[in-house]
Motif scaffolding. Structure first.
Motif, PDB file in Angstrom:
ATOM      1  N   TYR A   1       0.862  -1.183   0.000  1.00 42.02           N
ATOM      2  CA  TYR A   1       0.000   0.000   0.000  1.00 42.02           C
ATOM      3  C   TYR A   1       0.898   1.232   0.000  1.00 42.02           C
ATOM      4  O   TYR A   1       1.686   1.435   0.916  1.00 42.02           O
ATOM      5  CB  TYR A   1      -0.903  -0.001   1.229  1.00 42.02           C
ATOM      6  CG  TYR A   1      -1.731  -1.260   1.324  1.00 42.02           C
ATOM      7  CD1 TYR A   1      -2.921  -1.374   0.620  1.00 42.02           C
ATOM      8  CD2 TYR A   1      -1.310  -2.340   2.088  1.00 42.02           C
ATOM      9  CE1 TYR A   1      -3.677  -2.535   0.676  1.00 42.02           C
ATOM     10  CE2 TYR A   1      -2.062  -3.503   2.154  1.00 42.02           C
ATOM     11  CZ  TYR A   1      -3.244  -3.588   1.449  1.00 42.02           C
ATOM     12  OH  TYR A   1      -3.988  -4.742   1.501  1.00 42.02           O
ATOM     13  N   THR A   2       0.759   2.046  -1.043  1.00 40.88           N
ATOM     14  CA  THR A   2       1.612   3.219  -1.200  1.00 40.88           C
ATOM     15  C   THR A   2       0.751   4.473  -1.182  1.00 40.88           C
ATOM     16  O   THR A   2      -0.144   4.624  -2.024  1.00 40.88           O
ATOM     17  CB  THR A   2       2.390   3.142  -2.521  1.00 40.88           C
ATOM     18  OG1 THR A   2       3.093   1.888  -2.570  1.00 40.88           O
ATOM     19  CG2 THR A   2       3.388   4.282  -2.642  1.00 40.88           C
ATOM     20  N   PRO A   3       1.015   5.384  -0.225  1.00 38.23           N
ATOM     21  CA  PRO A   3       0.241   6.626  -0.187  1.00 38.23           C
ATOM     22  C   PRO A   3       0.658   7.550  -1.324  1.00 38.23           C
ATOM     23  O   PRO A   3       1.655   7.305  -2.006  1.00 38.23           O
ATOM     24  CB  PRO A   3       0.605   7.227   1.177  1.00 38.23           C
ATOM     25  CG  PRO A   3       1.976   6.720   1.446  1.00 38.23           C
ATOM     26  CD  PRO A   3       2.030   5.341   0.821  1.00 38.23           C
ATOM     27  N   SER A   4      -0.090   8.611  -1.506  1.00 38.21           N
ATOM     28  CA  SER A   4       0.186   9.529  -2.618  1.00 38.21           C
ATOM     29  C   SER A   4       1.332  10.501  -2.329  1.00 38.21           C
ATOM     30  O   SER A   4       1.641  11.336  -3.161  1.00 38.21           O
ATOM     31  CB  SER A   4      -1.086  10.309  -2.969  1.00 38.21           C
ATOM     32  OG  SER A   4      -1.557  10.995  -1.834  1.00 38.21           O
ATOM     33  N   ASN A   5       1.981  10.380  -1.181  1.00 36.82           N
ATOM     34  CA  ASN A   5       3.122  11.245  -0.847  1.00 36.82           C
ATOM     35  C   ASN A   5       4.244  11.039  -1.857  1.00 36.82           C
ATOM     36  O   ASN A   5       4.417   9.947  -2.375  1.00 36.82           O
ATOM     37  CB  ASN A   5       3.680  10.919   0.550  1.00 36.82           C
ATOM     38  CG  ASN A   5       2.628  10.957   1.617  1.00 36.82           C
ATOM     39  OD1 ASN A   5       1.466  10.674   1.374  1.00 36.82           O
ATOM     40  ND2 ASN A   5       3.022  11.290   2.824  1.00 36.82           N
ATOM     41  N   GLU A   6       5.021  12.083  -2.071  1.00 36.11           N
ATOM     42  CA  GLU A   6       6.151  11.983  -2.991  1.00 36.11           C
ATOM     43  C   GLU A   6       7.450  11.839  -2.205  1.00 36.11           C
ATOM     44  O   GLU A   6       7.517  12.156  -1.026  1.00 36.11           O
ATOM     45  CB  GLU A   6       6.213  13.223  -3.877  1.00 36.11           C
ATOM     46  CG  GLU A   6       5.048  13.309  -4.838  1.00 36.11           C
ATOM     47  CD  GLU A   6       5.166  14.494  -5.774  1.00 36.11           C
ATOM     48  OE1 GLU A   6       6.282  15.013  -5.951  1.00 36.11           O
ATOM     49  OE2 GLU A   6       4.131  14.881  -6.326  1.00 36.11           O
TER      50      GLU A   6
END
Length: 100
Positions: free
Chosen positions: A53-58
Motif C-alpha cells: 500500500y503506497t500513499p500519494s506522498n512523494e
C-alpha cells in the motif's frame, strides 16, 4: 452483533464471527488515494503473497511491514486491507502486508 454461539459446521459463518469478535472493522476510512500492488516473492518454502500500500506522498518514504494476527483462523490480508490503507495514508509510509 448478538452474542450467540457459533455453529462449527458452518465454516464461513464461524470464521466471519471470529473475525468480527477481533474488532477489525474493514471500512475504508482513507481520504486520499492509496495505491495497492499485489506481488509475490519467493520464500524458502514457496511463494509468499504480499500487498503493498503506497500513499500519494512523494519522495522517499518509510516502510512498515504488517503481519496480521488472527490465530491462523481469523486473520488474513483481506481482513486488514483497509486498516493497512489507513496506516499508509496516516503514517505517510509504504505498508507491506504479508500473507501467510
Amino acid at each position: 452483533m448478538e452474542n450467540q454461539p457459533f455453529d462449527p459446521s458452518d465454516t464461513i459463518g464461524f470464521v466471519t464471527g471470529m473475525r468480527a469478535m477481533m474488532g477489525w472493522n474493514n471500512n475504508d476510512v482513507t481520504r486520499s488515494q492509496v495505491e495497492t500492488t499485489y506481488k509475490t516473492i519467493d520464500g524458502t518454502n514457496g511463494p509468499i503473497p504480499l500487498r503493498i500500500y503506497t500513499p500519494s506522498n512523494e519522495g522517499v518514504l518509510p516502510a512498515v511491514v504488517f503481519i496480521h494476527g488472527g490465530g491462523f483462523i481469523g486473520g488474513s490480508v483481506d481482513v486488514v486491507e483497509n486498516p493497512c490503507k489507513a496506516l499508509a495514508e496516516k503514517a505517510g509510509a509504504v505498508v507491506i502486508s504479508v500473507d501467510y
